[in-house]
Design a protein around this motif. Sequence first.
Motif, PDB file in Angstrom:
ATOM      1  N   SER A  81       0.820  -1.200   0.000  1.00 46.01           N
ATOM      2  CA  SER A  81       0.000   0.000   0.000  1.00 46.01           C
ATOM      3  C   SER A  81       0.859   1.256   0.000  1.00 46.01           C
ATOM      4  N   PHE A  82       0.254   2.323  -0.486  1.00 49.41           N
ATOM      5  CA  PHE A  82       0.918   3.618  -0.558  1.00 49.41           C
ATOM      6  C   PHE A  82      -0.030   4.670   0.000  1.00 49.41           C
ATOM      7  N   MET A  83       0.545   5.681   0.628  1.00 53.06           N
ATOM      8  CA  MET A  83      -0.291   6.765   1.145  1.00 53.06           C
ATOM      9  C   MET A  83      -0.015   8.020   0.338  1.00 53.06           C
ATOM     10  N   VAL A  84      -1.106   8.676  -0.035  1.00 49.09           N
ATOM     11  CA  VAL A  84      -1.048   9.817  -0.943  1.00 49.09           C
ATOM     12  C   VAL A  84      -1.529  11.067  -0.220  1.00 49.09           C
ATOM     13  N   HIS A  85      -0.822  12.171  -0.413  1.00 51.02           N
ATOM     14  CA  HIS A  85      -1.330  13.444   0.101  1.00 51.02           C
ATOM     15  C   HIS A  85      -2.580  13.819  -0.683  1.00 51.02           C
ATOM     16  N   SER A  86      -3.636  14.139   0.021  1.00 52.92           N
ATOM     17  CA  SER A  86      -4.873  14.544  -0.661  1.00 52.92           C
ATOM     18  C   SER A  86      -4.655  15.772  -1.525  1.00 52.92           C
ATOM     19  N   SER A  87      -3.671  16.592  -1.161  1.00 49.53           N
ATOM     20  CA  SER A  87      -3.425  17.821  -1.916  1.00 49.53           C
ATOM     21  C   SER A  87      -2.798  17.558  -3.285  1.00 49.53           C
ATOM     22  N   SER A  88      -2.420  16.288  -3.543  1.00 50.69           N
ATOM     23  CA  SER A  88      -1.817  16.000  -4.842  1.00 50.69           C
ATOM     24  C   SER A  88      -2.861  15.679  -5.903  1.00 50.69           C
ATOM     25  N   VAL A  89      -4.130  15.668  -5.492  1.00 46.80           N
ATOM     26  CA  VAL A  89      -5.207  15.428  -6.458  1.00 46.80           C
ATOM     27  C   VAL A  89      -6.323  16.417  -6.180  1.00 46.80           C
ATOM     28  N   SER A  90      -7.209  16.542  -7.170  1.00 47.09           N
ATOM     29  CA  SER A  90      -8.449  17.277  -6.919  1.00 47.09           C
ATOM     30  C   SER A  90      -9.609  16.373  -7.303  1.00 47.09           C
ATOM     31  N   LEU A  91     -10.696  16.512  -6.582  1.00 42.70           N
ATOM     32  CA  LEU A  91     -11.878  15.691  -6.833  1.00 42.70           C
ATOM     33  C   LEU A  91     -12.997  16.567  -7.367  1.00 42.70           C
ATOM     34  N   GLY A  92     -13.646  16.107  -8.425  1.00 38.46           N
ATOM     35  CA  GLY A  92     -14.827  16.800  -8.940  1.00 38.46           C
ATOM     36  C   GLY A  92     -15.935  15.796  -9.181  1.00 38.46           C
ATOM     37  N   VAL A  93     -17.152  16.190  -8.897  1.00 33.94           N
ATOM     38  CA  VAL A  93     -18.302  15.329  -9.150  1.00 33.94           C
ATOM     39  C   VAL A  93     -19.249  16.103 -10.052  1.00 33.94           C
ATOM     40  N   PHE A  94     -19.699  15.461 -11.132  1.00 32.25           N
ATOM     41  CA  PHE A  94     -20.472  16.160 -12.155  1.00 32.25           C
ATOM     42  C   PHE A  94     -21.730  15.367 -12.481  1.00 32.25           C
ATOM     43  N   ASP A  95     -22.753  16.104 -12.922  1.00 32.20           N
ATOM     44  CA  ASP A  95     -23.983  15.424 -13.338  1.00 32.20           C
ATOM     45  C   ASP A  95     -23.892  15.058 -14.816  1.00 32.20           C
ATOM     46  N   ARG A  96     -24.985  14.542 -15.326  1.00 29.38           N
ATOM     47  CA  ARG A  96     -25.024  14.053 -16.697  1.00 29.38           C
ATOM     48  C   ARG A  96     -24.714  15.158 -17.717  1.00 29.38           C
ATOM     49  N   GLU A  97     -25.063  16.399 -17.355  1.00 27.26           N
ATOM     50  CA  GLU A  97     -24.785  17.540 -18.244  1.00 27.26           C
ATOM     51  C   GLU A  97     -23.433  18.170 -17.956  1.00 27.26           C
ATOM     52  N   ASN A  98     -22.616  17.482 -17.200  1.00 26.67           N
ATOM     53  CA  ASN A  98     -21.268  17.930 -16.853  1.00 26.67           C
ATOM     54  C   ASN A  98     -21.273  19.181 -15.973  1.00 26.67           C
ATOM     55  N   ARG A  99     -22.351  19.369 -15.224  1.00 25.74           N
ATOM     56  CA  ARG A  99     -22.397  20.489 -14.286  1.00 25.74           C
ATOM     57  C   ARG A  99     -21.834  20.002 -12.949  1.00 25.74           C
ATOM     58  N   PRO A 100     -20.996  20.810 -12.301  1.00 25.14           N
ATOM     59  CA  PRO A 100     -20.396  20.349 -11.038  1.00 25.14           C
ATOM     60  C   PRO A 100     -21.445  20.242  -9.934  1.00 25.14           C
ATOM     61  N   LEU A 101     -21.305  19.210  -9.120  1.00 26.02           N
ATOM     62  CA  LEU A 101     -22.157  19.001  -7.954  1.00 26.02           C
ATOM     63  C   LEU A 101     -21.364  19.337  -6.696  1.00 26.02           C
ATOM     64  N   ASP A 102     -22.018  20.015  -5.767  1.00 21.96           N
ATOM     65  CA  ASP A 102     -21.336  20.448  -4.543  1.00 21.96           C
ATOM     66  C   ASP A 102     -21.432  19.347  -3.491  1.00 21.96           C
ATOM     67  N   VAL A 103     -20.336  18.608  -3.327  1.00 24.21           N
ATOM     68  CA  VAL A 103     -20.275  17.560  -2.307  1.00 24.21           C
ATOM     69  C   VAL A 103     -19.016  17.773  -1.469  1.00 24.21           C
ATOM     70  N   ALA A 104     -18.976  17.146  -0.283  1.00 24.08           N
ATOM     71  CA  ALA A 104     -17.801  17.264   0.576  1.00 24.08           C
ATOM     72  C   ALA A 104     -16.674  16.360   0.098  1.00 24.08           C
ATOM     73  N   GLY A 105     -17.033  15.265  -0.565  1.00 18.86           N
ATOM     74  CA  GLY A 105     -15.996  14.361  -1.046  1.00 18.86           C
ATOM     75  C   GLY A 105     -16.571  13.012  -1.429  1.00 18.86           C
ATOM     76  N   GLY A 112     -31.070   6.945  -9.564  1.00 17.83           N
ATOM     77  CA  GLY A 112     -31.299   7.010 -11.004  1.00 17.83           C
ATOM     78  C   GLY A 112     -30.480   8.083 -11.702  1.00 17.83           C
ATOM     79  N   ASP A 113     -29.987   9.053 -10.965  1.00 17.55           N
ATOM     80  CA  ASP A 113     -29.137  10.086 -11.582  1.00 17.55           C
ATOM     81  C   ASP A 113     -27.830   9.460 -12.032  1.00 17.55           C
ATOM     82  N   VAL A 114     -27.286   9.996 -13.105  1.00 12.64           N
ATOM     83  CA  VAL A 114     -25.950   9.580 -13.562  1.00 12.64           C
ATOM     84  C   VAL A 114     -24.953  10.624 -13.075  1.00 12.64           C
ATOM     85  N   VAL A 115     -23.901  10.169 -12.428  1.00 16.54           N
ATOM     86  CA  VAL A 115     -22.861  11.097 -11.965  1.00 16.54           C
ATOM     87  C   VAL A 115     -21.497  10.624 -12.425  1.00 16.54           C
TER      88      VAL A 115
END
Lengths: 140, 300
Positions: free
Chosen positions: B237-261, B288-291
Amino acid sequence: MKVEDFEFPEDRLYLKNHVWVKHHRDRIMIGLTELGQSLSKEIVHIDLPDVGDVIPKDDFLIAYETIKAVSQISLPFECTVVSVNDRLWDDPNIINSDPYNICMVEVRGDCDERDLMTAEAACAYYGGLIAKERERYAGY
Amino acid sequence: MKLAASYGDIRLMAPDDAAVSFFKSPFAAHETGSAVDIAYGDFGSPASSPVDGVIMDIREFETPTPFRDRNFKEYLTAIRCGRLIVRILHVKPDLGIGDRVRTGEYFGTFIRSGYFYFWNFSHMHVEVRMPDDYLRATSDMPLDLPVGVVRRDFLRGVDRGSDIFDFTGDVVDSCKRYALVDCPDYSTDGHFNGYSVGGFLLDGFIHTRDHALHRFGLVGKCRDAPPFDCFRSIGNSFMVHSSSVSLGVFDRENRPLDVAGASFILFFDKPLIKLVPTGYGEHLPQCGDVVSVQIKRYKE
């Protein structure tokens, strides 16, 4: 002075790591706030410095562990340890019963009070922190 | 029962419908790979012993609380297994000191304590310890993870070598605490199922805003280097700094969704991605939503 029922006595100053600081003659007393002890219940292990130790600024002065979490206390100034509360070796949980009358260590150092918070400022700061912590328990 | 982790000849077993995590928790023993969280059932439902042994200690204690007038009980059960102790938290034991337990047999019920976030599944926290040191939070007895070679990920519409890892799927469960996404592009090593990046299974919580946890894990046997900047390796296993990535969550129309993670853990069965709302009851996509859950590597 209180925030969300947690006391912050006005006769001392505060840091953002749940620590209170009180000048007493030529010494500085260090202890844990009431909120800090509530967030650190059931301490099972504590690491205290030795008298005479010189602790650099922001280095850990005291470390303690509960059954699940580790916490460390550091100060924003270099200090020399003058006394250690030996009762903590036998029962670190005395902090939980009387946090504002249990001094963990006494130090000497050049403490700039601009790095510290008054009780009023502490209440404002910790009020926000308490609100954030309580979000975890939503729905319980 | 299936193998969740081991230490020497001590095998920590879990029900077939369980999920496990080594690195999603912010607590001390997980920093060194010395703990496994085994999730199944629900709060108040039966919990099975992960080992054979004899209960040698039970401690009831209070957990941290930001409330002056609310306390939360927690339980530590210490089971002697040969020369070592298996320490279990988050289960209220229904047995007593001196009782024998057997793998897979009922020994208590899952509880929710002050250590939990509102979005956590019911789970038990399990470690292996020395007999004279099973109370403290810190441990440096890393577990062996039974993770093998992970089937190379086949990411829909994304070339290998890209900086974006995309997991698109349907929301199959949504409540005030979380939403669960079923993405068909999952991977397996033949034992665990999960979501992989560059040949490693994701294990951890990747946040979109400030959070207590600043790292997540990658697990698996792979000849290639992990695709993200790692600061520690422990066995497979390897441990990764969370700051080395960014997370985005999008709906079917590619609009960003506001989530904590998003939370990724390892499943014996079909894996799911958990989306965490910004607060309890705050907006989440519905069944039923596509994300699309996208992890983007930061380039220097």
